[in-house]
Structures are given as C-alpha cells and as structure tokens.
Enzyme design. Structure first.
Site, PDB file in Angstrom:
ATOM      1  N   THR A  68       0.817  -1.230  -0.102  1.00  6.44           N
ATOM      2  CA  THR A  68      -0.007  -0.025   0.066  1.00  6.44           C
ATOM      3  C   THR A  68       0.934   1.085  -0.204  1.00  6.44           C
ATOM      4  O   THR A  68       0.503   2.304  -0.761  1.00  6.44           O
ATOM      5  CB  THR A  68      -1.008   0.112   1.420  1.00  6.44           C
ATOM      6  OG1 THR A  68      -1.728  -1.170   1.062  1.00  6.44           O
ATOM      7  CG2 THR A  68      -1.715   1.206   1.385  1.00  6.44           C
ATOM      8  N   THR A  81       2.006  -4.250   4.357  1.00 11.60           N
ATOM      9  CA  THR A  81       1.829  -4.709   5.897  1.00 11.60           C
ATOM     10  C   THR A  81       1.725  -6.148   6.380  1.00 11.60           C
ATOM     11  O   THR A  81       1.839  -6.600   7.296  1.00 11.60           O
ATOM     12  CB  THR A  81       0.853  -3.588   6.763  1.00 11.60           C
ATOM     13  OG1 THR A  81      -0.340  -3.931   5.948  1.00 11.60           O
ATOM     14  CG2 THR A  81       1.448  -2.309   6.407  1.00 11.60           C
ATOM     15  N   ASP A  82       0.914  -6.752   5.338  1.00 16.40           N
ATOM     16  CA  ASP A  82       0.397  -8.065   5.789  1.00 16.40           C
ATOM     17  C   ASP A  82       1.416  -8.979   6.311  1.00 16.40           C
ATOM     18  O   ASP A  82       1.009  -9.731   7.444  1.00 16.40           O
ATOM     19  CB  ASP A  82      -0.396  -8.916   4.557  1.00 16.40           C
ATOM     20  CG  ASP A  82      -1.728  -8.462   4.494  1.00 16.40           C
ATOM     21  OD1 ASP A  82      -2.200  -7.357   4.758  1.00 16.40           O
ATOM     22  OD2 ASP A  82      -2.548  -9.359   4.156  1.00 16.40           O
ATOM     23  N   LYS A 137       1.778  -7.367  13.724  1.00 22.78           N
ATOM     24  CA  LYS A 137       0.722  -6.722  13.275  1.00 22.78           C
ATOM     25  C   LYS A 137      -0.472  -7.237  14.039  1.00 22.78           C
ATOM     26  O   LYS A 137      -0.938  -8.092  14.060  1.00 22.78           O
ATOM     27  CB  LYS A 137       0.599  -6.825  11.837  1.00 22.78           C
ATOM     28  CG  LYS A 137      -0.774  -6.077  11.150  1.00 22.78           C
ATOM     29  CD  LYS A 137      -0.878  -6.284   9.596  1.00 22.78           C
ATOM     30  CE  LYS A 137      -1.912  -5.230   9.152  1.00 22.78           C
ATOM     31  NZ  LYS A 137      -2.178  -5.397   7.729  1.00 22.78           N
TER      32      LYS A 137
END
Lengths: 439, 439
Positions: free
Chosen positions: A98, A174-175, A253
């Site tokens: 992203t 970020t995943d 996360k």
C-alpha cells in the site's frame, strides 16, 4: 485501461483518451467535479466512478454531462529506475504494498503500481533529511511474499551497504512485513546501519494516510539511528506525532486496519521517531550497534509447518506432515506451552525421525514454561523444544532459516535455542503487557 | 503414593504411613520444618522434598533427621459427591484445572485432584453469597479438553438450570477455557442465568494465587448478574481489586502466566466484579437477559481445521485436508483477510466440494474486510467467506457447532454469518485496542 467500463461510458472515455487513474472533470447542470477515474463495477453502463478529493468515490451518470481530461496519471518506466541506482546516504528499496500504491481502487483492487520517484515527490521533506537512491526490487502484494523473495531483499540490502549507504529503507506491504523483518534479521549480521521496514495501513491518496509520516521517519531512522538492526517502523498512536521502531523479531501486526497496528510483543521498542522535529528518541541501550562486517546468509528451507493447537485437533495431522517430508514443526500451543497428551506419541515419532518440534504459545504474550505442569514435562520428554517468549511466526521463520543451514536435529535445536538477534527477551517487566480498558 | 521416592527415603516415609500430599515435620539439628510432602525427583535417595508455607519447595536429607506425620491429606470420595447434588442457588461444576488443584508439585506436575468441597473450605466467603451445590463432572487438564467433554459440560449446565439453580459456575483449566466458553455459548440458548467459566493462573497454595478471588466473584456473578450469557470471569489487573466478566465468544487468553491474562478482544467486557464489596458493575446494556426457555444443542463436527497462513505455506496442505474428509476450514489470514493468491484454486476446489472456508485475521484485533484489496475480492470469488471481527478460535468452535447441525454449504454459511450470541461486534470504538507503552 478502462476496467469495468462498457457501452456509453467506455466509448466516451475512450474517445477522450482517458484511462483509469487519470484526473478528469465532470460538468453537469453547471456543477463541476474533479477526481481520479476509478474502475467501474456499476451495472449501469452510463455511470462513471470518480474518487473525490475527500477520499470518497462517487458515481456520475454521463447523461447530459461533459467530461474533460485534466491530467494523465503519471507513468514511470520502471526499467529506467533499475539502471539509475547510485550511491546516496539512504537506499529505499520498494517491494510493493500500500505504501507504494498511490491510487486506491476502493471499488476494487488497491494495486501496488507507483514508483519510488513518486513517493519522493509525494514526501519532498525526505530530501532535506538525506540524499536517497531508489531501487524498485519488485512490486508484489505482501500476501504473495515468499522465502525466495526474502533472499532477493536480503541481497539487495547487502548490496546497498556494500555501495556505501548509511541505512536502508524497505517499503513493504503490511500483511507479511513482520515475517520479512524476521527473515532479514536472521539473514544479515554485522549490519553497518538500520534496515527499516516500512509500510502503510492507508494508501497515500487518503486524508488519513500514514504513508508520508512513516516514510519520512524511516529515512530519519536509516540515516541517524545508532543501531545496526532490522526494525519495523510504523505509526505509534492514532494521531500523527510519532512512529515507533520495533525490533524486527519482536513485532506483530496486531490490528487489521489501525495505523498503529504494529506493536512490540514481549519487548520494548528500540526508538520513537518524531518526523516533524526530525528527531529520534532511542528507548533502550541494549541495541545492536552499527557494524561494518556485514554478511548475508539468506537460506531458507520451506519444509516446515506452523501448527496451531486447539481442542479436537487430531494427532494424525502430524503423521501427515511427517509423511510429506516436513523437517520442522512450530506448535502454537495453549498457555505455558501445551497440547493434548494425545500428541506425545507423534511428537516422539517426529523427533526420532530428526524433525525439529518447537513449542510457542498462542497467548503471544509471556513465555512458554514446560516445567510447571506435567503435560509440559511429558512433551519435553517426547522431544518438544520450548522456545521461551519467541513469537510463533518468528520461530517459524527462524526454523526455515536454521534448516536452510543445518539438517542435523541437534544442530537445528542449538540454533533455535540461541538468542541470535534479540528474538528472545529474558527480562519481562510488567509494563510489557498493554493496558486494557475495563470501563 | 510416594512418587519418585526410592531407597532410604521411601522406606522411612512408608514406615510412617506418609503419602505425597500429607503434612510432615522434619527435625534436624534442633530445627523443625513443617510442610507438604512433594514427589521426589532427586537423584539422591535420602532427600525428602517438602513444600513450605512460603510456597517454595525445599529438599532435606534424612541423615540425622527425624520425620513425623502431622496430618494426612484430605481425601474425599468423589462418588459420594456425584450422588450429593441438590438444589442450591448456584451450582459449581468442576472440570479440572489449576483452580481445583490445591497442592502444586513444583518439581513436577500440577495435578487437578481436589474436590469442590475443598474449594469451599478454601473460600468460605462463598457461603455468605449463595448456597452452592457442587458437581465434580471430571478432573482433566484443560489441554486435554475435547468437543465430547463440551457436550458433557453443556448437559450438566442444562441440568443445573432445570433443577432450579440461578446461575452456574464452571471451574476449568485456563489453557482452553475460551474454547469451552464459545462451545457452551453456541450450544445453550435461552439461559436462565449466567454460566461463568472460571480458572486460576496460579494454584491456590501460592501466595499470589487468584483462585479464591476468581471463584468468589464468579459465585457473585452467577447469583446476581442480570445476564443469561456464557462469560469468562478472571482477574482484571495485577492487583486484587476486581475481576472482569468477558463475553464467552469475545475473550482470549493473552498471556501465558499473568493473572489478568484473559481479555476481551474487539469487545467491551460485560461486567466488573468487586469480590470484597460483593458488588457487580455492569458495563454495558446490550447483554442477553436471563431467560427461561433454555435449550441445549451441543453437537459438534470435528472434521474441521484451523489453518494459519504464512509466507511459504504451500496450497497442497488444503488438498491434503480435502482428501482427509475435512468439512470446514478456518483460515487465519494476514491483515484484512488474505492468503497468497496461490491458494485461489484450492479454495475454489474445496468450496465446490461443499467444504466451508472462512476467513479470520491473525492480527486478532479489527475485522477482516475482503473488499478493499484485489486479493480479498479474488478469495471471495473462490468461495472464501469473510468472518468479520470474529476471533479465529471462536470461528473454529462455531464451525464445529454449525457442522454438527447442518452439512449443506449454504446452510453452514448462513449460520456462520449470523450473529448468534454476540460473536460479531459491528461497532468498534477506538478504546477497544489496548494501550501500549512506548517509553
């Protein structure tokens, strides 16, 4: 590309040489609206979907409307960039995600598409902090990240330091960012400077985007921080005052969408960064210092499995894994590190066949202790190795790395139990557990 | 039983009719020490291990020492209790775990052994709150809990309400307590009162034990709380002022050892309980009220699997699961609910064969949203069902329960997407995310 458009809208847009991502103006009944053309998923083939400045998408019927092309979406030839690598103080390596996708397709995909040059244009403050050189390594969604890509990133980081850069920023989705952080942390020793993984929870065309702040503070870290460690640097709280640099092997996360989703588990962060003040506050003294003996050893064996235990899980899954040629298993056990005692026999079988079986806890916080309860003792007697306070995901990445270098069970166990880069924290203070609201 | 003792120590203890768990006195060089005889794991067969009043274990050599039996460990005939069930205001059902294990074997096992009567002797305040009747259902370590035991517990709870009890307390090991809580929540509707699962993170012979406070406040809840819900009631913070009643389908064990390990995720707790003041503070108004139409439907299909996605996981694990006859899979995906796009084909294959594939997030906090990114959309097109903010473990238990009642994929999907007992929370406020220390 005019994704989703058909019939009248397609013809109109096509005739104006407009593509998805371009900025257009629609005038209707005396009102003008400007925005980015989005893909259409409308049933009605006269509707044009536009992303407005406020971040919302709106559909406009072309009946009685005038459409005008304001500007084409910037397109950069990526191959040009690949050639254009040269020494700067900070290298920014783009891998996708992203943070490098400027146009968000709320109606459909957010596709990682933009180049590092666009990020710099988007955050010009960076050039006041350091001279940067960009490399677009690849452009993949982080859910598609794989150990073979970790190798490419590690090699690219090594190359950047070999070329004399003072720090490296890795833009990443970020995943799976923390998996990559752990892989780099185990693969790169003697780092001359920080390797800062950074991502964005909201794409940069949104008013609430964290892209700019995260990127700017990552460049500050890469240039100024005193440590030679792999860190994840992301938003610290829900306002915009600081980012937090977490040790790459102690971070997770913890939220699907919040900007401050990334948090240290069982560990204090290494530093806070204040992007407006261009300042770093180092939070602890036991970091690994900048070094100049960098060695890269990114080898991973993917024949591992992360098995989360739950009531009703049958031991025969372990037989299946053994039959499939697995070389190591990380258990996400319950509490202090348990499974049902039904598993004692299959774990004994696995370890007899030289397969490493390591225990972590699905609680995430705290550490396994397999000496307190009888089940823990019996599991250890069956060959299961307790892995302290290491996170399940980090244990898995470390196991891939250990099996990439050794195959003998004792040697693998030795690596797994050695605290290589701070993946074990033996000192837990009470304030490592977050505070929960009970009102 | 003289576990672990051999040679001289064994002969001496045997001759005195002493068993492990008895209170003995050792006199040596004019110093007397009293404590509970523990199992021996010493190499030296003249050492006797005793648990002292301060909670520590100490080994004493019998050379030149006098041993005296002070009192035998209380032994209660369990069968007598089974017969002795009678109406009280609150039923306490013991299933095992640390909360019902008074003597901790630090050198080895903590075995669930003691009876409910002993718990009452241990926490006499309970009798001031409510008349209680006890049932020892079984005595198993919670890591050995299985769906067939969930059925027994559900039936026992139903029976207790049918007999006229106002509330039920279920003493349970902490490792898998939240799985059982979810299983009971889906299995029991129209509850006439609270079903309070309670455990202990420290056994009751330890000075820091939470057994008494947790148990006392659970009885208060069972008798007084206005809700007909399954809750988990455990220590709220590191001091001893209150416990927190969490909705059984929104709670997770978040620490391996802290007394306040249990916390609500994506949800506010239902109530706080102040055991000293014998007071409840209800924290929200949207609880399910006490009802009188109790129905028990504890049926579970264990042919399910919880698959945690990580980089390097190969799609063929899903083929293996399909071949093994699995009827449902819960994915613990990354971020907003993703796996690598390598999985699209196997998920399509699974759902074509009528297998339910549901998506949760390994972030735990927040909710999956598979409309934001292209991968999420593609996964949905492959038949994967997004499961909102439901916890992975709760989704798994719900899936076992759904498949226990329906086999048709559409029917199972319908159940999984219906908010039955608050397992979905559609309103997330900012304060649901805990506060992390960044100093």
């Amino acid at each position: 590309m005019l994704e989703g458009y058909r019939g009248k809208a397609f013809e109109t847009l096509k005739s104006l040489n407009v593509d998805v991502g371009d900025i257009i103006e629609i005038e209707k009944n005396g009102i003008k609206v400007e925005g980015i053309l989005m893909p259409s998923y409308s049933e009605d083939d006269s509707i044009v979907v536009v992303k407005l400045d406020n971040g919302y998408n709106a559909g406009f019927s072309l009946s009685g409307a005038q459409v005008r092309l304001i500007s084409k979406r910037l397109r950069v030839d990526q191959s040009e960039y690949r050639e254009n690598r040269e020494k700067g103080e900070v290298r920014i390596i783009s891998t996708g995600g992203t943070i490098v996708s400027r146009v968000e397709y709320e109606t459909g995909a957010v596709r990682p598409a933009l180049t590092t040059e666009e990020i710099l244009r988007f955050a010009p403050e960076i050039q006041e902090i350091a001279s940067v050189s960009a490399e677009i390594l690849f452009s993949i969604l982080s859910e598609n990240m794989k150990p073979e890509f970790w190798i490419k990133i590690a090699e690219s980081v090594k190359r950047a330091f070999d070329e004399g850069h003072e720090g490296v920023v890795v833009a990443h989705g970020t995943d799976t960012m923390t998996y990559t952080a752990a892989a780099l942390a185990f693969s790169l020793i003697g780092l001359p400077g920080p390797v800062v993984l950074v991502g964005s929870q909201r794409s940069s065309d949104r008013p609430s985007s964290d892209s700019a702040i995260n990127l700017i503070s990552s460049v500050i870290l890469a240039k100024e921080a005193p440590f030679g460690e792999v860190v994840v640097n992301m938003h610290g709280e829900s306002s915009d005052t600081y980012t937090v640099a977490h040790r790459g092997v102690k971070v997770r996360k913890m939220h699907t969408s919040r900007r401050d989703a990334f948090q240290s588990i069982n560990d204090k962060p290494l530093a806070k960064v204040f992007p407006k003040e261009k300042a770093i506050k180092v939070l602890r003294s036991d970091f690994i210092k900048r070094n100049d003996t960098i060695k890269a050893s990114p080898k991973f064996n993917q024949n591992v499995f992360l098995l989360k235990f739950y009531p009703g899980l049958r031991p025969d899954i372990v037989d299946t894994l053994i039959a499939s040629g697995v070389r190591g298993i990380i258990i996400e056990g319950t509490g202090l590190g348990h499974t049902s005692t039904d598993f004692l026999e299959v774990f004994k079988k696995a370890t007899k066949e030289g397969i490493f079986v390591g225990m972590t806890s699905q609680c995430l916080f705290g550490r396994v202790n397999m000496n307190v309860y009888q089940t823990g003792r019996l599991l250890q007697q069956s060959g299961v190795t307790p892995l302290g306070d290491i996170l399940p995901e980090v244990a898995l990445v470390k196991l891939m790395w250990a099996l990439g270098h050794e195959d003998d069970l004792d040697a693998v166990r030795g690596i797994m139990l050695t605290n290589l880069v701070g993946e074990y924290n033996t000192r837990h203070s009470l304030d490592l557990f977050p505070r929960w609201d009970h009102e």
